[in-house]
Enzyme design. Structure first.
Site, PDB file in Angstrom:
ATOM      1  N   ASP A  58      34.898  42.489  36.467  1.00 10.24           N
ATOM      2  CA  ASP A  58      35.935  41.580  35.960  1.00 10.24           C
ATOM      3  C   ASP A  58      35.828  40.164  36.541  1.00 10.24           C
ATOM      4  OD1 ASP A  58      36.890  43.894  34.751  1.00 10.24           O
ATOM      5  OD2 ASP A  58      38.392  44.262  36.297  1.00 10.24           O
ATOM      6  N   ARG A  65      35.927  45.045  11.106  1.00 12.15           N
ATOM      7  CA  ARG A  65      35.647  46.219  11.933  1.00 12.15           C
ATOM      8  C   ARG A  65      35.895  45.908  13.398  1.00 12.15           C
ATOM      9  NH1 ARG A  65      35.513  48.021   7.591  1.00 12.15           N
ATOM     10  NH2 ARG A  65      33.969  49.375   6.599  1.00 12.15           N
TER      11      ARG A  65
HETATM   12  O1  F6P Z   1      38.138  46.862  36.860  1.00  6.62           O
HETATM   13  C1  F6P Z   1      37.033  47.304  36.123  1.00  6.62           C
HETATM   14  C2  F6P Z   1      37.450  47.869  34.796  1.00  6.62           C
HETATM   15  O2  F6P Z   1      36.277  48.195  34.087  1.00  6.62           O
HETATM   16  C3  F6P Z   1      38.366  46.978  33.964  1.00  6.62           C
HETATM   17  O3  F6P Z   1      37.665  45.945  33.306  1.00  6.62           O
HETATM   18  C4  F6P Z   1      39.008  47.992  33.051  1.00  6.62           C
HETATM   19  O4  F6P Z   1      40.267  47.550  32.604  1.00  6.62           O
HETATM   20  C5  F6P Z   1      39.141  49.205  33.917  1.00  6.62           C
HETATM   21  O5  F6P Z   1      38.204  49.069  34.971  1.00  6.62           O
HETATM   22  C6  F6P Z   1      38.884  50.481  33.188  1.00  6.62           C
HETATM   23  O6  F6P Z   1      38.980  51.547  34.064  1.00  6.62           O
HETATM   24  P1  F6P Z   1      38.629  53.046  33.632  1.00  6.62           P
HETATM   25  O7  F6P Z   1      37.140  53.150  33.558  1.00  6.62           O
HETATM   26  O8  F6P Z   1      39.217  53.858  34.724  1.00  6.62           O
HETATM   27  O9  F6P Z   1      39.275  53.264  32.306  1.00  6.62           O
END
Ligand code: F6P
Length: 359
Positions: A143, A277
């Site tokens: 992120d 889509r």
């Molecule tokens: O913080 C990393 C991240 O990939 C975010 O971008 C995302 O919102 C979250 O983790 C998703 O987490 P999980 O794989 O537990 O759904």
């Protein structure tokens, strides 16, 4: 050679490409000083008797620099300050087990902990450091939302994956004269969406830092149509939301984001009459090996973390300070989330290119 030390390493939160490179660099930097290194499996599970603590040798870290995932395992459901525990009636309560973590860390005779993680894991590391554990944090997340470092490892790999997807979607969008809405990760920041969207020449980029106006998005689609460009690529951060509205949660209880691409597709096709889509890239952005820049950054972070331990610099996080790596207080790193600056040059570039930012 510095006094012999016994260090522990863990990885917490969602995985990110480059975790194994940090582990390798930290382990080799420690072993080459004559120290010992141990891996705590699954974030803090290993210090709570719920997973193993394993010795990390040259063999353990051989050939892993380019591999995705983490050889130590990870979880984003393992906060020792709020450990999910089943009551006799089957309901779950959150129990503070941090004292156990501290006691087990001490009973193993560890001198330092290298905690590799994103904002949640670094916050836990900070709290543990306040309880006396000598901690060095390493910022990890696709992120790129950690304060105090312009880059976290894993981010540019995720941008690469997303850009490649956007490139591929161009040809199919063009053939079918469709609107394609690509949802990328980033929680409530738009770093991945902005960087991949600009690099992938998206027509519309939606980020949480700029709440969007659906009319502006549809105007862009129809303007392209008038100019004979019968397809549109929209890149939406998972945390993007309309002005006056709220983000779309896949799971409102855990506040897991996801689904904004589906919402946008139905609204855009309804308003413009265009076939549209949705595609969410989700965990694809975290999977696989790191690109070379992330490998290098991860290796530099791992080596720098061990230098911090040697210097007795604890309660800190290693950070990129181009062209160097420095250390900053963990308190500063977790003080706030790093969001896309509205006066930054990448955003200015997007606007200069005529990309619609939804406003
Ligand atoms: O913080 C990393 C991240 O990939 C975010 O971008 C995302 O919102 C979250 O983790 C998703 O987490 P999980 O794989 O537990 O759904």
């Amino acid at each position: 050679m510095s006094a012999k030390k016994k260090i522990a390493i863990n990885t917490g939160g969602g995985d990110a490409p480059g975790l194994n490179a940090v582990i390798r660099a930290a382990v080799l930097s420690a072993l080459n000083r004559g120290w010992e290194a141990y891996g705590i499996r699954k974030a803090y599970h290993g210090l709570l008797g719920e997973a193993e603590i394993v010795p990390l040798t040259r063999d353990s870290v051989r050939g892993i620099t380019h591999l995705g995932g983490t050889i130590l395992g990870t979880t984003n459901r393992g906060n020792p300050f709020a450990w999910p525990t089943k009551r006799p009636d089957g309901t779950i309560e959150k129990v503070d087990r941090s004292d156990e973590v501290v006691a087990n860390f001490r009973s193993h005779g560890f001198d330092a902990l290298i905690a590799i993680g994103g904002d949640g894991s670094l916050r836990i590391a900070h709290e543990l450091s306040l309880k006396g554990i000598p901690v060095v944090g390493v910022p990890k997340t696709i992120d790129n939302d950690i304060e105090g470092t312009p880059l976290t490892f894993g981010f540019l790999t995720a941008v690469y994956v997303a850009t490649d997807a956007i490139d591929r979607l161009h040809s199919t969008a063009q053939s079918h004269e469709r609107v394609m809405v690509v949802e990328v990760m980033g929680r409530d920041t738009g770093w991945i969406a902005l960087f991949a969207g600009v690099a992938g020449t998206a027509d519309v980029i939606l980020i949480p830092e700029i709440p969007y106006d659906l009319d502006k998005i549809c105007q862009k689609v129809l303007e392209r149509e008038r100019l004979g460009r019968r397809f549109t690529i929209v890149v939406a951060a998972e945390g993007a939301y309309p002005a006056g509205g709220s983000p779309v949660f896949k799971d409102p209880d855990t506040q897991r984001l996801g689904g904004v691409c589906e919402v946008l597709v139905s609204q855009i096709s309804q308003r413009t009459g265009k076939d549209a889509r949705a595609i969410a890239l989700r965990q694809l952005q975290r999977g696989g090996g790191p690109i070379s820049y992330d490998r290098l950054l991860a290796l530099r972070f791992g080596a720098a973390a061990v230098s911090c331990i040697e210097a007795g610099d604890f309660g800190c996080m290693v950070a990129l300070d181009p062209p160097d790596i420095k250390s900053i207080p963990l308190a500063e790193a977790v003080s706030r989330q790093k969001r896309v600056p509205l006066d930054g040059d990448v955003l200015a570039t997007a606007r200069a290119l005529g990309i619609c930012m939804g406003d």
